[in-house]
Design a protein around this motif. Structure first.
Motif, PDB file in Angstrom:
ATOM      1  N   ASN A  28       0.827  -1.209   0.000  1.00  0.00           N
ATOM      2  CA  ASN A  28       0.000   0.000   0.000  1.00  0.00           C
ATOM      3  C   ASN A  28       0.858   1.253   0.000  1.00  0.00           C
ATOM      4  O   ASN A  28       0.560   2.232  -0.669  1.00  0.00           O
ATOM      5  N   THR A  29       1.939   1.210   0.770  1.00  0.00           N
ATOM      6  CA  THR A  29       2.842   2.354   0.840  1.00  0.00           C
ATOM      7  C   THR A  29       3.495   2.595  -0.513  1.00  0.00           C
ATOM      8  O   THR A  29       3.615   3.737  -0.972  1.00  0.00           O
ATOM      9  N   LEU A  30       3.898   1.509  -1.179  1.00  0.00           N
ATOM     10  CA  LEU A  30       4.535   1.618  -2.492  1.00  0.00           C
ATOM     11  C   LEU A  30       3.572   2.176  -3.532  1.00  0.00           C
ATOM     12  O   LEU A  30       3.947   2.965  -4.386  1.00  0.00           O
ATOM     13  N   LYS A  31       2.303   1.726  -3.443  1.00  0.00           N
ATOM     14  CA  LYS A  31       1.298   2.130  -4.432  1.00  0.00           C
ATOM     15  C   LYS A  31       1.198   3.646  -4.528  1.00  0.00           C
ATOM     16  O   LYS A  31       1.093   4.215  -5.590  1.00  0.00           O
ATOM     17  N   SER A  32       1.220   4.263  -3.380  1.00  0.00           N
ATOM     18  CA  SER A  32       1.057   5.710  -3.362  1.00  0.00           C
ATOM     19  C   SER A  32       2.387   6.353  -2.993  1.00  0.00           C
ATOM     20  O   SER A  32       2.701   6.582  -1.834  1.00  0.00           O
TER      21      SER A  32
ATOM     22  N   ALA B  17       3.362   9.275  -3.223  1.00  0.00           N
ATOM     23  CA  ALA B  17       3.214  10.556  -2.544  1.00  0.00           C
ATOM     24  C   ALA B  17       3.129  10.365  -1.033  1.00  0.00           C
ATOM     25  O   ALA B  17       3.646  11.170  -0.265  1.00  0.00           O
ATOM     26  N   GLU B  18       2.480   9.275  -0.633  1.00  0.00           N
ATOM     27  CA  GLU B  18       2.320   9.017   0.801  1.00  0.00           C
ATOM     28  C   GLU B  18       3.507   8.267   1.390  1.00  0.00           C
ATOM     29  O   GLU B  18       3.645   8.168   2.605  1.00  0.00           O
ATOM     30  N   ALA B  19       4.358   7.707   0.517  1.00  0.00           N
ATOM     31  CA  ALA B  19       5.385   6.767   0.975  1.00  0.00           C
ATOM     32  C   ALA B  19       6.297   7.352   2.041  1.00  0.00           C
ATOM     33  O   ALA B  19       6.686   6.665   2.988  1.00  0.00           O
ATOM     34  N   ASP B  20       6.628   8.623   1.893  1.00  0.00           N
ATOM     35  CA  ASP B  20       7.551   9.217   2.864  1.00  0.00           C
ATOM     36  C   ASP B  20       6.834   9.795   4.068  1.00  0.00           C
ATOM     37  O   ASP B  20       7.457  10.381   4.937  1.00  0.00           O
ATOM     38  N   ASN B  21       5.549   9.642   4.092  1.00  0.00           N
ATOM     39  CA  ASN B  21       4.813  10.361   5.122  1.00  0.00           C
ATOM     40  C   ASN B  21       3.540   9.632   5.490  1.00  0.00           C
ATOM     41  O   ASN B  21       2.445  10.162   5.384  1.00  0.00           O
TER      42      ASN B  21
END
Lengths: 178, 178
Positions: A161-165, A167-171
């Motif tokens: 899920n983190t990889l998918k987005s 933009a959200e990955a670092d945060n």
């Protein structure tokens, strides 16, 4: 985390056939903690069995994050359990509240280390997920296989899920963070 | 043996406060076996975390005895489980049928590794026996503490008997050996 490190080492070494060294340090050797687990995985013979500049660091608490972050390769990735790590030393990190999610979704905090292992496997690509699952099952105490397998899958899913987005990955925001 | 190695490492590192590195090798890295466990214990910082020339080698089967005997320091000590190791590469060895004695006195072969750990501790003097017992108890799965503690004490006792009689030390005869 020693348990998670041994599973990773067995998966890569015994199931994937890689050269693997897995190290624990204790006492003053562990700097800043009671113990520290490392895994070196290679396609070739391993010169030095410890991770001098790790590609990935998993820190389950603030103390180990602070103690070991500066060992990380400059291009390396930091994965933290944001249940306990509140101060991130870099924006190049993935913060997932493993312990909180383990408590909520698995009913026990105990699964957090295997969840983190699943996430590490996704981000590193150092081990095949099927080998990892086989190692988790073969290393689990009788009666805990299914719990550990679920924890692994949950960790893999969270990382996915983190990889998918990107933009959200670092945060990765934790809405219910107290 | 990984379990025994981790207990030794924790006893020396966490309880005795020594510098300790504990390593597992897997896959081709382990040469001649599926895995291999090593422990380096020092009063000073450890340069190289693997045992290049071990002071003591514990071989629980013939294959590992054959594979690792030549790594042993020339003045080093070989401890073998004579239940399985029938060909000794040196007279400088202590042969104790750990598995057979575990089966007979503990009712389970499973205790052999902790018995060997107890014997190793006596012969090496690298760790205090009280620390070892504390580490055995704290590392044991719930319900197995007493079994593992008994196995440790049995190993210590067997090693002590061997030491008492120097004449027999290099040639522990197993009367019921088939």
């Amino acid at each position: 985390m020693i348990f998670a490190a041994i599973i990773l080492a067995e998966a890569a070494g015994i199931h994937d056939g890689k050269y693997v060294c897995q190290t624990q340090s204790y006492g003053p050797e562990a700097r800043g903690g009671a113990s520290k687990a490392e895994v070196v995985i290679s396609d070739e013979e391993i010169d030095y069995p410890k991770a001098i500049k790790p590609d990935i660091l998993v820190a389950m608490n603030q103390k180990s994050c602070d103690a070991y972050f500066y060992d990380l390769k400059p291009t390396g990735m930091l994965i933290v359990d944001s249940t306990f790590v509140k101060q991130l030393p870099t924006t190049r990190s993935v913060a997932i509240p493993f312990t909180r999610i383990a408590r909520e979704k698995l009913g026990k905090e105990l699964g957090a280390n295997i969840m983190a292992l699943g996430a590490l496997a996704v981000f590193s690509g150092a081990v095949s997920l099927s080998s990892l699952e086989a190692a988790v099952v073969s290393r689990s105490e009788k009666g805990t296989e299914e719990f550990n397998r679920k924890a692994l899958e949950l960790g893999i899913e969270l990382a996915g899920n983190t990889l998918k987005s990107d933009a959200e990955a670092d945060n990765y925001e934790d809405p219910s963070d107290e």
